[in-house]
Design a protein around this motif. Structure first.
Motif, PDB file in Angstrom:
ATOM      1  N   ARG A 118      -0.466   4.878   2.176  1.00 52.65           N
ATOM      2  CA  ARG A 118      -0.944   4.525   3.518  1.00 52.65           C
ATOM      3  C   ARG A 118      -1.750   5.651   4.141  1.00 52.65           C
ATOM      4  O   ARG A 118      -1.350   6.806   4.127  1.00 52.65           O
ATOM      5  CB  ARG A 118       0.243   4.188   4.413  1.00 52.65           C
ATOM      6  CG  ARG A 118       0.874   2.900   4.002  1.00 52.65           C
ATOM      7  CD  ARG A 118       1.978   2.525   4.965  1.00 52.65           C
ATOM      8  NE  ARG A 118       2.586   1.306   4.466  1.00 52.65           N
ATOM      9  CZ  ARG A 118       3.753   1.262   3.874  1.00 52.65           C
ATOM     10  NH1 ARG A 118       4.451   2.337   3.707  1.00 52.65           N
ATOM     11  NH2 ARG A 118       4.228   0.123   3.443  1.00 52.65           N
ATOM     12  N   ASP A 136       0.862  -1.187   0.000  1.00 56.18           N
ATOM     13  CA  ASP A 136       0.000   0.000   0.000  1.00 56.18           C
ATOM     14  C   ASP A 136       0.895   1.233   0.000  1.00 56.18           C
ATOM     15  O   ASP A 136       1.421   1.620   1.031  1.00 56.18           O
ATOM     16  CB  ASP A 136      -0.907  -0.024   1.234  1.00 56.18           C
ATOM     17  CG  ASP A 136      -1.755   1.221   1.371  1.00 56.18           C
ATOM     18  OD1 ASP A 136      -1.789   2.033   0.437  1.00 56.18           O
ATOM     19  OD2 ASP A 136      -2.387   1.367   2.421  1.00 56.18           O
ATOM     20  N   SER A 167      -6.297   2.508   5.716  1.00 64.17           N
ATOM     21  CA  SER A 167      -5.634   1.348   5.119  1.00 64.17           C
ATOM     22  C   SER A 167      -4.757   0.607   6.134  1.00 64.17           C
ATOM     23  O   SER A 167      -4.532  -0.595   5.990  1.00 64.17           O
ATOM     24  CB  SER A 167      -4.809   1.766   3.897  1.00 64.17           C
ATOM     25  OG  SER A 167      -3.703   2.549   4.260  1.00 64.17           O
TER      26      SER A 167
END
Length: 81
Positions: free
Chosen positions: A15, A12, A19
């Motif tokens: 971020r 990811d 998340s």
């Protein structure tokens, strides 16, 4: 048994607290605050996010926790284990 909470969605690259939340909440729900430790993977994660982003997410996600439980996640459990 101890669980080190870190990584926060390595794939990811954007971020956010949203998340990061499942990576932080799930281990705490499964193992409890007495067996979990919050950590970062810096400096490697600096490639994808700032320390402030990750630490501020931790603060927001655990804002309803008792101070004692937050300290367990940040320091006390590491000393214990």
């Amino acid at each position: 048994m101890a669980c080190k909470i870190y990584g926060f969605g390595v794939r990811d690259f954007t971020r956010t607290t949203g998340s990061i939340r499942p990576y932080e909440e799930s281990p705490i729900e499964i193992f409890g605050v007495d067996c979990c430790m919050f950590a970062s993977n810096f400096p490697l994660h600096k490639l994808f996010s700032s320390y402030n982003t990750i630490f501020n997410a931790f603060k927001e996600i655990t804002s309803s926790y008792l101070l004692e439980d937050r300290m367990k996640l940040l320091q006390n459990n590491m000393e214990k284990f």
